[in-house]
Scaffold this motif. Structure first.
Motif, PDB file in Angstrom:
ATOM      1  N   SER A 101      29.530  28.888  48.396  1.00  0.00           N
ATOM      2  CA  SER A 101      30.049  28.149  49.548  1.00  0.00           C
ATOM      3  C   SER A 101      31.568  28.183  49.600  1.00  0.00           C
ATOM      4  CB  SER A 101      29.557  26.695  49.501  1.00  0.00           C
ATOM      5  OG  SER A 101      28.151  26.640  49.520  1.00  0.00           O
ATOM      6  N   LEU A 102      32.199  28.189  48.433  1.00  0.00           N
ATOM      7  CA  LEU A 102      33.659  28.275  48.391  1.00  0.00           C
ATOM      8  C   LEU A 102      34.147  29.532  49.100  1.00  0.00           C
ATOM      9  CD1 LEU A 102      36.427  27.306  47.290  1.00  0.00           C
ATOM     10  CD2 LEU A 102      35.934  28.617  45.211  1.00  0.00           C
ATOM     11  N   ASN A 103      33.476  30.638  48.868  1.00  0.00           N
ATOM     12  CA  ASN A 103      33.883  31.877  49.516  1.00  0.00           C
ATOM     13  C   ASN A 103      33.522  31.898  50.991  1.00  0.00           C
ATOM     14  OD1 ASN A 103      34.941  34.170  47.513  1.00  0.00           O
ATOM     15  ND2 ASN A 103      33.516  32.841  46.407  1.00  0.00           N
ATOM     16  N   THR A 262      41.435  35.726  47.927  1.00  0.00           N
ATOM     17  CA  THR A 262      41.402  36.542  46.710  1.00  0.00           C
ATOM     18  C   THR A 262      40.969  35.728  45.501  1.00  0.00           C
ATOM     19  OG1 THR A 262      43.191  37.904  47.626  1.00  0.00           O
ATOM     20  CG2 THR A 262      42.750  38.096  45.264  1.00  0.00           C
ATOM     21  N   VAL A 263      41.525  34.538  45.340  1.00  0.00           N
ATOM     22  CA  VAL A 263      41.192  33.697  44.193  1.00  0.00           C
ATOM     23  C   VAL A 263      39.718  33.291  44.232  1.00  0.00           C
ATOM     24  CG1 VAL A 263      41.626  31.466  43.090  1.00  0.00           C
ATOM     25  CG2 VAL A 263      43.541  32.866  43.885  1.00  0.00           C
ATOM     26  N   ALA A 264      39.233  32.900  45.411  1.00  0.00           N
ATOM     27  CA  ALA A 264      37.829  32.502  45.537  1.00  0.00           C
ATOM     28  C   ALA A 264      36.895  33.672  45.223  1.00  0.00           C
ATOM     29  CB  ALA A 264      37.557  31.978  46.945  1.00  0.00           C
ATOM     30  N   ALA A 265      37.263  34.879  45.630  1.00  0.00           N
ATOM     31  CA  ALA A 265      36.440  36.056  45.344  1.00  0.00           C
ATOM     32  C   ALA A 265      36.356  36.314  43.838  1.00  0.00           C
ATOM     33  CB  ALA A 265      37.002  37.275  46.068  1.00  0.00           C
ATOM     34  N   VAL A 266      37.482  36.172  43.137  1.00  0.00           N
ATOM     35  CA  VAL A 266      37.476  36.381  41.682  1.00  0.00           C
ATOM     36  C   VAL A 266      36.640  35.308  40.992  1.00  0.00           C
ATOM     37  CG1 VAL A 266      38.917  36.502  39.625  1.00  0.00           C
ATOM     38  CG2 VAL A 266      39.712  37.538  41.754  1.00  0.00           C
ATOM     39  N   ILE A 267      36.717  34.059  41.467  1.00  0.00           N
ATOM     40  CA  ILE A 267      35.901  32.985  40.896  1.00  0.00           C
ATOM     41  C   ILE A 267      34.417  33.299  41.054  1.00  0.00           C
ATOM     42  CG2 ILE A 267      35.238  30.561  41.191  1.00  0.00           C
ATOM     43  CD1 ILE A 267      38.148  29.945  41.847  1.00  0.00           C
ATOM     44  N   PHE A 268      34.032  33.802  42.213  1.00  0.00           N
ATOM     45  CA  PHE A 268      32.641  34.185  42.432  1.00  0.00           C
ATOM     46  C   PHE A 268      32.219  35.280  41.454  1.00  0.00           C
ATOM     47  CE2 PHE A 268      29.361  36.824  44.321  1.00  0.00           C
ATOM     48  CZ  PHE A 268      28.447  35.893  44.811  1.00  0.00           C
ATOM     49  N   PHE A 269      33.058  36.277  41.292  1.00  0.00           N
ATOM     50  CA  PHE A 269      32.744  37.383  40.384  1.00  0.00           C
ATOM     51  C   PHE A 269      32.576  36.899  38.949  1.00  0.00           C
ATOM     52  CE2 PHE A 269      34.297  40.622  37.395  1.00  0.00           C
ATOM     53  CZ  PHE A 269      33.360  41.621  37.624  1.00  0.00           C
TER      54      PHE A 269
END
Length: 521
Positions: A101-103, A262-269
């Motif tokens: 959801s963050l992303n 970008t930060v949210a994408a890295v957190i998801f990964f």
């Protein structure tokens, strides 16, 4: 301004305000701390959910049987399954939903950047309102190729792999958008929108698939709402309040959005896991090896699916938010009033936080409650749409905002329930395909509605009124369809209940070392 040094550089006919050193420190320091914390959470969660450490998948302490219908992991073949484990709900499912959801939030903010600051963007890029409105409708139209790409990628890379590719495209588009703002290049802005627009559907189409993999059949309306409608509503409602109205601040705003994406994408990964160690429910998971085209053809043969698809097309209501600024400008209001209306509509769009848990709670008494709530919401949408049409006039801003709130409230209340009902009536077709078809048709229709509205708007406000009356007719047809023609065939829920009874009988039988393997139920 007295507390931090501002750097202003001449850029054509305006002064661009660049981030100060303090702002840059905040922009980079907070994301760095978030990434460190995310890595710590990753280590903890991945150790806890490691199948080699999990008791649910240990082969050393319990007998196994080969049961096809208990297979898990979206595979067409059978494998050994521990009977004593059974379905299990893990608390980590809420963490997976949160990072997803963050992303969705950050990509929604990225998509809202231009319409929320339409007037400054017109001055920044030297374009009129129509190119911006058209570009926003093209962004929604890109759900068609984006869904086609996700249908190709999902069987090969699963939810996490497909979403990561989509998030990479979203982040790439965000940084190209930063360059476009600093270079004042409209062509570069178009390219950024197309790239990020292709990535968005790869994430959005996975919401019902995530719910099916991590949540039980009795609680899926709320996670689908939290993974689909709520992030965009919350992000839009908050962002529209703080969206810049001065052209010199637009580039700095886009830079901040790109960092967030970008930060949210890295957190998801780092954190997201494809599935838990044990299935959350007893029904068989749909196989992702099913060909996309044949699955879609099968779904289109079901008239219940066609009805839900038509209703979802209207309840997505993407054209309404795209056209807010243009409609209010024609009445005589400015960007500030348009931002207020969009924010109010998005606050109304958080209604699934009320309706979805109620639907999950009441379905334990009667599985038809989500259908009834959807019918009530659709009727409310029609009434709110009539009120909006009658209130579009000068000096009626309060009534316009009031009606937009209720339109957002009722249309959004039905949308996540509709996605789950689509997954129900199309079972055992993969959820990502059914959600993808819904979002694709919504995107194509939104593009068509926006273009039609611009053609009709040539005659001024009268054209917009006629366009809204056309929408009223379509909403009325949708109410008739869901009240009198839709038949609730909840295949997935019924299968889960049947499997619970069958599996319960199997699990109650003792299985010793010398017992024969039980046949598949």
């Amino acid at each position: 301004p007295g507390r931090m040094a501002m750097t202003k550089k001449a850029n054509g006919d305006y002064l661009r305000e660049d981030p100060s050193p303090t702002e840059l420190l905040v922009y980079l320091g907070i994301p760095g701390l978030l990434l460190i914390g995310s890595y710590i959470i990753r280590v903890f969660v991945h150790r806890r959910m490691d199948p080699k450490r999990s008791k649910e998948s240990s082969i050393s302490d319990a007998p196994y049987v080969d049961v096809d219908s208990l297979d898990y992991g979206f595979s067409t073949g059978s494998r050994a399954v521990k009977l004593s484990a059974g379905p299990k709900l893990y608390p980590e499912r809420w963490l997976m939903l949160f990072v997803y959801s963050l992303n969705m939030c950050t990509l929604s903010v990225l998509a809202s950047a231009l319409p929320s600051s339409q007037l400054p963007a017109q001055r920044l890029y030297g374009v009129q309102a129509y190119p911006i409105v058209t570009l926003m409708s093209v962004l929604v139209f890109l759900t068609l190729p984006g869904t086609a790409m996700s249908s190709f990628l999902f069987p090969r890379y699963g939810i996490k792999g497909t979403c990561c590719i989509g998030l990479f495209l979203g982040a790439l588009g965000a940084w190209i958008m930063v360059l476009a703002a600093y270079q004042r290049s409209w062509n570069m802005q178009i390219a950024a929108t197309v790239i990020s627009g292709l990535g968005g559907p790869m994430l959005a189409n996975a919401c019902t698939g995530l719910s099916a993999k991590w949540f039980g059949f009795h609680e899926r309306n709320l996670p689908t709402a939290l993974g689909s409608m709520i992030p965009g509503a919350v992000a839009g409602a908050v962002f529209n309040v703080f969206a810049v109205t001065r052209v010199e601040l637009l580039a700095k705003e886009v830079l901040f959005i790109a960092i967030m994406v970008t930060v949210a994408a890295v957190i998801f990964f780092l954190i997201f896991l494809e599935k838990p160690c044990s299935p959350p429910s007893t029904e068989e998971a749909a196989s992702t090896n099913a060909p996309a085209l044949s699955s879609i053809v099968t779904m289109l043969k079901d008239y219940n699916f066609i009805i839900l698809l038509f209703v979802f097309t209207l309840d997505g209501y993407g054209w309404g938010l795209i056209l807010v600024t243009s409609i209010l400008n024609d009445i005589g209001y400015g960007q500030h009033e348009a931002d207020i209306v969009m924010s109010i509509a998005r606050w109304g769009s958080m209604s699934p936080l009320i309706f979805s848990p109620i639907a999950d709670m009441l379905r334990s008494r009667d599985e038809r409650w989500p259908v009834w709530i959807m019918q009530i919401s659709q009727t409310g949408s029609f009434i709110a749409q009539l009120g909006l049409t009658s209130s579009l006039a000068p000096k009626m801003f309060t009534y316009v905002a009031f009606c937009f709130f209720w339109v957002g409230f009722f249309t959004s209340a039905a949308a996540p329930i509709l996605l789950e009902l689509v997954a129900e009536v199309t079972y055992p077709q993969p959820e990502i395909y059914s959600a993808g078809v819904c979002l694709t048709v919504f995107g194509v229709s939104t593009f068509g509605f926006v273009q039609l509205s611009q053609v009709m708007a040539v005659s001024g406000m009268t054209g917009y009124i006629n366009f809204l009356w056309l929408q009223n007719v379509l909403f009325f047809i949708s109410v008739v369809l869901v009240l009198f023609f839709f038949k609730a065939n909840l295949k997935r829920t019924n299968r889960a209940l049947d499997r619970s009874q069958v599996q319960g009988g199997i699990l109650s039988d003792p299985v010793g070392e010398d017992s024969d393997l039980l046949p598949s139920p």
